[in-house]
Design a protein around this motif. Structure first.
Motif, mmCIF file in Angstrom:
data_model
loop_
_atom_site.group_PDB
_atom_site.id
_atom_site.type_symbol
_atom_site.label_atom_id
_atom_site.label_comp_id
_atom_site.label_asym_id
_atom_site.label_seq_id
_atom_site.Cartn_x
_atom_site.Cartn_y
_atom_site.Cartn_z
ATOM 1 N N ILE A 95 0.842 -1.210 0.000
ATOM 2 C CA ILE A 95 0.000 0.000 0.000
ATOM 3 C C ILE A 95 0.868 1.246 0.000
ATOM 4 C CG2 ILE A 95 -1.595 1.368 1.397
ATOM 5 C CD1 ILE A 95 -2.916 -1.313 2.226
ATOM 6 N N ASP A 96 1.871 1.284 0.868
ATOM 7 C CA ASP A 96 2.749 2.458 0.906
ATOM 8 C C ASP A 96 3.558 2.603 -0.377
ATOM 9 O OD1 ASP A 96 1.870 3.356 3.357
ATOM 10 O OD2 ASP A 96 3.537 2.492 4.489
ATOM 11 N N PHE A 97 4.004 1.491 -0.944
ATOM 12 C CA PHE A 97 4.752 1.523 -2.198
ATOM 13 C C PHE A 97 3.916 2.143 -3.303
ATOM 14 C CE2 PHE A 97 5.624 -0.506 -6.312
ATOM 15 C CZ PHE A 97 6.966 -0.185 -6.493
ATOM 16 N N TRP A 98 2.710 1.604 -3.511
ATOM 17 C CA TRP A 98 1.854 2.106 -4.582
ATOM 18 C C TRP A 98 1.388 3.526 -4.310
ATOM 19 C CZ3 TRP A 98 2.250 0.112 -9.043
ATOM 20 C CH2 TRP A 98 2.482 -1.243 -9.205
ATOM 21 N N SER A 99 1.122 3.850 -3.060
ATOM 22 C CA SER A 99 0.673 5.203 -2.721
ATOM 23 C C SER A 99 1.730 6.242 -3.074
ATOM 24 C CB SER A 99 0.326 5.296 -1.236
ATOM 25 O OG SER A 99 -0.795 4.497 -0.935
ATOM 26 N N TYR A 100 2.986 5.878 -2.917
ATOM 27 C CA TYR A 100 4.087 6.788 -3.245
ATOM 28 C C TYR A 100 4.007 7.235 -4.701
ATOM 29 C CZ TYR A 100 8.832 8.473 -4.044
ATOM 30 O OH TYR A 100 9.916 9.227 -4.394
ATOM 31 N N PHE A 101 3.616 6.327 -5.584
ATOM 32 C CA PHE A 101 3.524 6.653 -7.009
ATOM 33 C C PHE A 101 2.166 7.258 -7.374
ATOM 34 C CE2 PHE A 101 6.690 3.239 -6.826
ATOM 35 C CZ PHE A 101 7.762 3.907 -7.413
ATOM 36 N N LEU A 102 1.109 6.733 -6.792
ATOM 37 C CA LEU A 102 -0.238 7.149 -7.185
ATOM 38 C C LEU A 102 -0.633 8.517 -6.638
ATOM 39 C CD1 LEU A 102 -2.055 3.729 -6.738
ATOM 40 C CD2 LEU A 102 -1.282 4.784 -8.875
ATOM 41 N N ILE A 103 0.062 8.980 -5.620
ATOM 42 C CA ILE A 103 -0.263 10.281 -5.035
ATOM 43 C C ILE A 103 -0.089 11.410 -6.070
ATOM 44 C CG2 ILE A 103 2.032 10.836 -4.121
ATOM 45 C CD1 ILE A 103 -1.187 11.292 -2.165
ATOM 46 N N HIS A 104 0.661 11.126 -7.109
ATOM 47 C CA HIS A 104 0.939 12.141 -8.131
ATOM 48 C C HIS A 104 -0.122 12.220 -9.224
ATOM 49 C CE1 HIS A 104 4.758 12.699 -6.181
ATOM 50 N NE2 HIS A 104 5.010 11.413 -6.300
ATOM 51 N N ILE A 105 -1.137 11.355 -9.154
ATOM 52 C CA ILE A 105 -2.215 11.423 -10.142
ATOM 53 C C ILE A 105 -3.067 12.659 -9.824
ATOM 54 C CG2 ILE A 105 -4.333 10.332 -11.012
ATOM 55 C CD1 ILE A 105 -3.076 7.633 -10.391
ATOM 56 N N PRO A 106 -3.184 13.581 -10.770
ATOM 57 C CA PRO A 106 -4.014 14.768 -10.510
ATOM 58 C C PRO A 106 -5.493 14.383 -10.414
ATOM 59 C CG PRO A 106 -3.193 14.771 -12.769
ATOM 60 C CD PRO A 106 -2.602 13.582 -12.090
ATOM 61 N N GLN A 107 -6.120 14.787 -9.329
ATOM 62 C CA GLN A 107 -7.512 14.391 -9.092
ATOM 63 C C GLN A 107 -8.442 15.603 -9.118
ATOM 64 O OE1 GLN A 107 -6.646 12.940 -5.322
ATOM 65 N NE2 GLN A 107 -5.322 11.372 -6.098
ATOM 66 N N SER A 108 -8.154 16.517 -9.995
ATOM 67 C CA SER A 108 -8.965 17.727 -10.036
ATOM 68 C C SER A 108 -10.316 17.516 -10.712
ATOM 69 C CB SER A 108 -8.197 18.857 -10.732
ATOM 70 O OG SER A 108 -7.667 18.408 -11.957
ATOM 71 N N TYR A 109 -10.499 16.394 -11.351
ATOM 72 C CA TYR A 109 -11.762 16.113 -12.018
ATOM 73 C C TYR A 109 -12.415 14.880 -11.391
ATOM 74 C CZ TYR A 109 -10.031 19.292 -15.568
ATOM 75 O OH TYR A 109 -9.561 20.392 -16.210
ATOM 76 N N TYR A 110 -13.720 14.952 -11.253
ATOM 77 C CA TYR A 110 -14.466 13.854 -10.650
ATOM 78 C C TYR A 110 -14.333 12.581 -11.467
ATOM 79 C CZ TYR A 110 -18.363 11.147 -8.821
ATOM 80 O OH TYR A 110 -19.123 10.152 -8.292
ATOM 81 N N TRP A 111 -14.299 12.692 -12.795
ATOM 82 C CA TRP A 111 -14.208 11.502 -13.635
ATOM 83 C C TRP A 111 -12.889 10.769 -13.408
ATOM 84 C CZ3 TRP A 111 -10.423 10.945 -17.290
ATOM 85 C CH2 TRP A 111 -9.776 12.103 -17.719
ATOM 86 N N VAL A 112 -11.817 11.502 -13.077
ATOM 87 C CA VAL A 112 -10.538 10.862 -12.759
ATOM 88 C C VAL A 112 -10.668 10.077 -11.459
ATOM 89 C CG1 VAL A 112 -8.115 11.261 -12.148
ATOM 90 C CG2 VAL A 112 -9.164 12.583 -14.002
ATOM 91 N N GLN A 113 -11.272 10.707 -10.459
ATOM 92 C CA GLN A 113 -11.476 10.042 -9.174
ATOM 93 C C GLN A 113 -12.358 8.804 -9.332
ATOM 94 O OE1 GLN A 113 -12.945 13.791 -7.453
ATOM 95 N NE2 GLN A 113 -11.580 13.341 -5.713
ATOM 96 N N LEU A 114 -13.425 8.952 -10.083
ATOM 97 C CA LEU A 114 -14.343 7.832 -10.300
ATOM 98 C C LEU A 114 -13.648 6.673 -11.011
ATOM 99 C CD1 LEU A 114 -17.243 6.941 -9.825
ATOM 100 C CD2 LEU A 114 -17.842 7.944 -12.033
ATOM 101 N N ASN A 115 -12.843 6.989 -12.009
ATOM 102 C CA ASN A 115 -12.087 5.943 -12.703
ATOM 103 C C ASN A 115 -11.092 5.259 -11.762
ATOM 104 O OD1 ASN A 115 -13.161 5.859 -15.329
ATOM 105 N ND2 ASN A 115 -12.050 7.724 -15.880
ATOM 106 N N MET A 116 -10.477 6.023 -10.877
ATOM 107 C CA MET A 116 -9.556 5.438 -9.903
ATOM 108 C C MET A 116 -10.288 4.426 -9.016
ATOM 109 S SD MET A 116 -7.232 8.736 -8.790
ATOM 110 C CE MET A 116 -6.279 7.863 -7.542
ATOM 111 N N VAL A 117 -11.499 4.791 -8.590
ATOM 112 C CA VAL A 117 -12.280 3.893 -7.731
ATOM 113 C C VAL A 117 -12.675 2.630 -8.496
ATOM 114 C CG1 VAL A 117 -14.464 3.608 -6.493
ATOM 115 C CG2 VAL A 117 -13.125 5.687 -6.196
ATOM 116 N N VAL A 118 -13.173 2.794 -9.703
ATOM 117 C CA VAL A 118 -13.621 1.634 -10.485
ATOM 118 C C VAL A 118 -12.442 0.712 -10.792
ATOM 119 C CG1 VAL A 118 -14.581 0.902 -12.710
ATOM 120 C CG2 VAL A 118 -15.639 2.787 -11.452
#
Length: 147
Positions: A95-118
């Protein structure tokens, strides 16, 4: 004899791979900031105000689950299930390994967040299937409900 050892190594390898993949899915879902899985909600909430990472807290909660299983089952706790004590650290590190990389995904749009969840949910489901296929040990979160 060699075939049995080969199958055992394959099963444990699959299980380790599934934990690493599950760490990716959990990180994606959580870092989307739309909520998280029920089992990771407490560690995530604590990580927001404690100086301990989300992965480390997930590890500690998994260890707590195993200790509760051991206490509740006593002598009936299967010896092989002591391997659950390794699941928490491996999943927490993933979890910490992947979070280190994924924290850089810009989440300024709801569709990006929704895709991350799906995508995260699909990855978690896939990793769960791989864990079940490995037939090694219970994940502590499932193990605590199994007795």
């Amino acid at each position: 004899m060699y075939l049995a050892q080969s199958n055992l190594l394959k099963s444990y390898g699959l299980f380790l791979l599934s934990l690493f993949i599950m760490g990716l899915g959990i990180s994606l879902v959580t870092l989307a900031h739309l909520g998280t899985t029920p089992i990771t909600s407490p560690p995530y909430a604590f990580s927001l105000f404690l100086p301990i990472s989300f992965g480390m807290l997930t590890m500690l909660f998994n260890l707590l689950f195993v200790l509760i299983e051991i206490i509740m089952m006593g002598k009936n706790f299967p010896r092989v299930q002591y391997l659950q004590l390794l699941v928490g650290p491996i999943l927490g590190i993933a979890i910490d390994f992947w979070s280190y990389f994924l924290i850089h995904i810009p989440q300024s749009y709801y569709w990006v967040q929704l895709n991350m969840v799906v995508i995260g949910c699909v990855i978690i489901a896939f990793s769960t299937v791989v864990q079940l296929k490995a037939q090694v040990v219970n994940n502590p979160a499932e193990g605590i409900t199994a007795f």
